[in-house]
Design a protein around this motif. Structure first.
Motif, PDB file in Angstrom:
ATOM      1  N   ARG A   6       0.959   4.207  -2.959  1.00 15.24           N
ATOM      2  CA  ARG A   6       0.710   5.632  -2.682  1.00 15.24           C
ATOM      3  C   ARG A   6       1.920   6.495  -3.057  1.00 15.24           C
ATOM      4  O   ARG A   6       1.773   7.605  -3.582  1.00 15.24           O
ATOM      5  CB  ARG A   6       0.362   5.806  -1.209  1.00 15.24           C
ATOM      6  CG  ARG A   6       0.048   7.246  -0.809  1.00 15.24           C
ATOM      7  CD  ARG A   6      -1.159   7.800  -1.594  1.00 15.24           C
ATOM      8  NE  ARG A   6      -1.450   9.155  -1.249  1.00 15.24           N
ATOM      9  CZ  ARG A   6      -2.220   9.512  -0.206  1.00 15.24           C
ATOM     10  NH1 ARG A   6      -2.781   8.598   0.558  1.00 15.24           N
ATOM     11  NH2 ARG A   6      -2.441  10.782   0.044  1.00 15.24           N
ATOM     12  N   HIS A  18      -6.202   7.266  -3.822  1.00 14.84           N
ATOM     13  CA  HIS A  18      -6.583   6.990  -2.440  1.00 14.84           C
ATOM     14  C   HIS A  18      -6.316   5.514  -2.156  1.00 14.84           C
ATOM     15  O   HIS A  18      -6.847   4.631  -2.838  1.00 14.84           O
ATOM     16  CB  HIS A  18      -8.059   7.307  -2.222  1.00 14.84           C
ATOM     17  CG  HIS A  18      -8.517   7.022  -0.831  1.00 14.84           C
ATOM     18  ND1 HIS A  18      -8.231   7.859   0.232  1.00 14.84           N
ATOM     19  CD2 HIS A  18      -9.209   5.987  -0.308  1.00 14.84           C
ATOM     20  CE1 HIS A  18      -8.753   7.345   1.341  1.00 14.84           C
ATOM     21  NE2 HIS A  18      -9.349   6.207   1.031  1.00 14.84           N
ATOM     22  N   VAL A  19      -5.483   5.247  -1.156  1.00 17.31           N
ATOM     23  CA  VAL A  19      -5.052   3.880  -0.851  1.00 17.31           C
ATOM     24  C   VAL A  19      -5.409   3.550   0.594  1.00 17.31           C
ATOM     25  O   VAL A  19      -5.108   4.323   1.508  1.00 17.31           O
ATOM     26  CB  VAL A  19      -3.530   3.717  -1.062  1.00 17.31           C
ATOM     27  CG1 VAL A  19      -3.084   2.299  -0.696  1.00 17.31           C
ATOM     28  CG2 VAL A  19      -3.149   4.043  -2.498  1.00 17.31           C
ATOM     29  N   THR A  20      -6.048   2.407   0.791  1.00 17.60           N
ATOM     30  CA  THR A  20      -6.336   1.904   2.129  1.00 17.60           C
ATOM     31  C   THR A  20      -5.820   0.480   2.236  1.00 17.60           C
ATOM     32  O   THR A  20      -6.074  -0.350   1.355  1.00 17.60           O
ATOM     33  CB  THR A  20      -7.847   1.920   2.433  1.00 17.60           C
ATOM     34  OG1 THR A  20      -8.338   3.253   2.337  1.00 17.60           O
ATOM     35  CG2 THR A  20      -8.125   1.385   3.841  1.00 17.60           C
ATOM     36  N   GLY A  69       0.807  -1.211   0.000  1.00 16.45           N
ATOM     37  CA  GLY A  69       0.000   0.000   0.000  1.00 16.45           C
ATOM     38  C   GLY A  69       0.842   1.264   0.000  1.00 16.45           C
ATOM     39  O   GLY A  69       0.541   2.236  -0.710  1.00 16.45           O
ATOM     40  N   VAL A 102      -1.635   6.863   4.407  1.00 17.45           N
ATOM     41  CA  VAL A 102      -2.229   5.594   3.997  1.00 17.45           C
ATOM     42  C   VAL A 102      -2.885   4.974   5.228  1.00 17.45           C
ATOM     43  O   VAL A 102      -2.206   4.612   6.187  1.00 17.45           O
ATOM     44  CB  VAL A 102      -1.178   4.626   3.414  1.00 17.45           C
ATOM     45  CG1 VAL A 102      -1.798   3.249   3.156  1.00 17.45           C
ATOM     46  CG2 VAL A 102      -0.601   5.196   2.126  1.00 17.45           C
ATOM     47  N   ALA A 134       3.381   4.524   6.407  1.00 14.47           N
ATOM     48  CA  ALA A 134       1.973   4.661   6.031  1.00 14.47           C
ATOM     49  C   ALA A 134       1.323   5.804   6.804  1.00 14.47           C
ATOM     50  O   ALA A 134       0.565   6.609   6.243  1.00 14.47           O
ATOM     51  CB  ALA A 134       1.232   3.351   6.288  1.00 14.47           C
TER      52      ALA A 134
END
Length: 354
Positions: free
Chosen positions: A211, A218-220, A207, A258, A253
Motif C-alpha cells: 500500500r 486497494h490492499v486487504t 500488505g 489497510v 496498517a
C-alpha cells in the motif's frame, strides 16, 4: 516390463530409473537419451517414461520423460525422443485420463513448430530465474479444459527470502500498475526491505509495504490469528524483537487504511477474488511440492475447473524443477487449502490486491 492403464491411444507408462533407462530405451530401438535426464535426481517429482509402442507392440516408436510437482494438476514433458508428435500426443492422452488441467513442455529440444502442431502455446521467456536455477530457454503449455488464463510475466526470486516482494511486484505488473522494465532485482530487494520481518515477509508487513508503494491500490490482509507469525523456529529473544515489528505493522496498517480481515480466507473466496480481477498473494508451505516445510509466498492469479493457477517465484533446480513448472501452475483447491494451512496453529495468511 510394467505397463500403465491404456487409453484409446496406445501408450505405456513405466518408472524412470536413472540406471536402467538407457538400456530400456535401447532395447526398444530408441538410442537417444539426453544427458540432462540423468543430471539431477528427479525422484521427488515422480518421473516416468510415457512411451508409444509400434505396430508389433514390442518396439517403441517414441518416448517422453515426464515429471510433475506433487500435489498439482499438470504433467511436464522434459524431452521427447523418437516420433516426437506421437510422444506428445501420448502424454496429452495420459494427462486427460488423469483429469489434469494442463501439460507443459520444456523447450530444450522441442521446436516452436513441433509444439504448436501438438496444440501447445509458447510461454514468454522468464524475466529472471530463481537463485541457482537453470531452466530451458523456452517453454510451452497446453490447457486441457475450457477457459483462458491470462499470463503474468515470470520472474524468479534472486534470494531465498524475497518471495513475498516478488509476488507483489509480479501482481502489480500483471495488473498494469508496474511496467515490465521496472521488474528487476533492485525493485525486488527494495520492496523486500520495506516489507521484511527479517528475513521473512509476514502478511501485515507485506500488505503495508504494498500500500505504501502503490497508494491507489486497494490492499486487504487476510490473517486469522492476532499473534505474531513465522517466528516459531526462532529462540525467545529473536522472537521478541520481531514481534514488536509485527505489532508496529498492524498499527501502521490501521493508519494508512489497510484492512486486516481476521476471518479465515477460504479457497472459494480466493477464486472469487481472482474472478473479480484481484490478485492474491498466498502464504503456504513447500512441504508437499518441494519436500521441505518452509513458509513461502506464491501469487494466485487465475482459476480453471477444480484448480487455482499460481505463479511460484522459486524453482528447485536440484529436483529438475524449472521456471516452466513454476509458471502458470495449476493446484487443486483441496491441495492448496492444505498447503496454505500453516503450522503450528493452522493459521492462513494472504494479501489481496485490487
Amino acid at each position: 516390463m510394467p505397463s500403465s492403464r491404456q487409453a484409446p491411444m496406445r501408450y505405456v507408462v513405466v518408472p524412470f530409473e536413472r540406471a536402467s533407462t538407457p538400456l530400456l530405451l535401447r532395447r526398444h530401438g530408441l538410442h537417444e537419451v539426453p544427458e540432462r535426464w540423468h543430471a539431477v535426481d528427479r525422484s521427488a517429482h515422480a518421473p516416468v517414461l510415457v512411451a508409444v509402442p509400434g505396430e508389433d507392440g514390442e518396439q517403441w516408436i517414441a518416448a517422453a520423460l515426464v515429471t510433475a510437482r506433487p500435489g498439482t494438476a499438470y504433467l511436464k514433458i522434459v524431452d521427447a525422443v523418437g516420433d516426437v508428435p506421437a510422444a506428445a500426443a501420448a502424454v496429452i492422452a495420459h494427462a486427460r485420463e488423469q483429469r489434469l488441467a494442463q501439460v507443459k513442455w520444456e523447450g530444450w529440444t522441442a521446436s516452436p513448430e513441433e509444439a504448436a502442431a501438438a496444440g501447445f502455446t509458447a510461454l514468454d521467456p522468464p524475466l529472471a530465474q530463481s537463485d541457482g536455477a537453470s531452466g530451458p530457454p523456452a517453454g510451452y503449455v497446453r490447457w486441457l479444459g475450457g477457459g483462458v488464463v491470462e499470463r503474468p510475466p515470470y520472474y524468479g526470486q534472486s534470494t531465498h527470502f524475497t518471495c513475498g516482494a516478488v509476488t507483489a511486484l509480479v501482481a502489480q505488473t500483471h495488473a498494469g500498475i508496474l511496467v515490465g522494465e521496472d521488474l528487476d532485482r533492485q525493485a525486488e530487494l527494495t520492496l523486500w526491505r520495506e516489507a521484511t520481518n527479517f528475513p521473512a515477509c509476514e502478511p501485515v508487513g507485506l500488505g503495508v509495504a504494498v500500500r505504501r508503494r502503490w497508494p491507489s491500490s486497494h490492499v486487504t490482509v487476510h490473517l486469522d490469528t492476532d499473534r505474531p507469525v513465522l517466528l516459531d523456529h526462532l529462540d525467545e529473544k529473536e522472537q521478541d524483537w520481531r514481534a514488536v515489528l509485527q505489532r508496529s505493522s498492524r498499527a501502521h496498517a490501521d493508519r494508512i487504511g489497510v484492512s486486516v480481515d481476521p476471518r479465515r480466507l477460504a479457497l472459494p473466496t480466493v477464486r472469487d477474488l481472482i474472478g473479480r480481477g484481484q490478485h492474491v498473494l498466498l502464504l503456504l508451505s513447500l512441504a508437499e511440492m518441494q519436500g521441505f516445510d518452509v513458509p513461502h509466498w506464491v501469487l494466485c492469479h487465475g482459476a480453471v475447473e477444480g484448480a487455482v493457477v499460481i505463479d511460484d517465484p522459486w524453482a528447485q533446480a536440484a529436483a529438475g524443477d524449472t521456471w516452466v513448472d513454476a509458471h502458470l501452475l495449476p493446484v487443486p483447491e483441496a491441495r492448496l487449502d492444505a498447503m496454505s494451512t500453516m503450522a503450528s496453529d493452522g493459521f492462513r495468511g494472504a494479501v489481496s490486491i485490487g
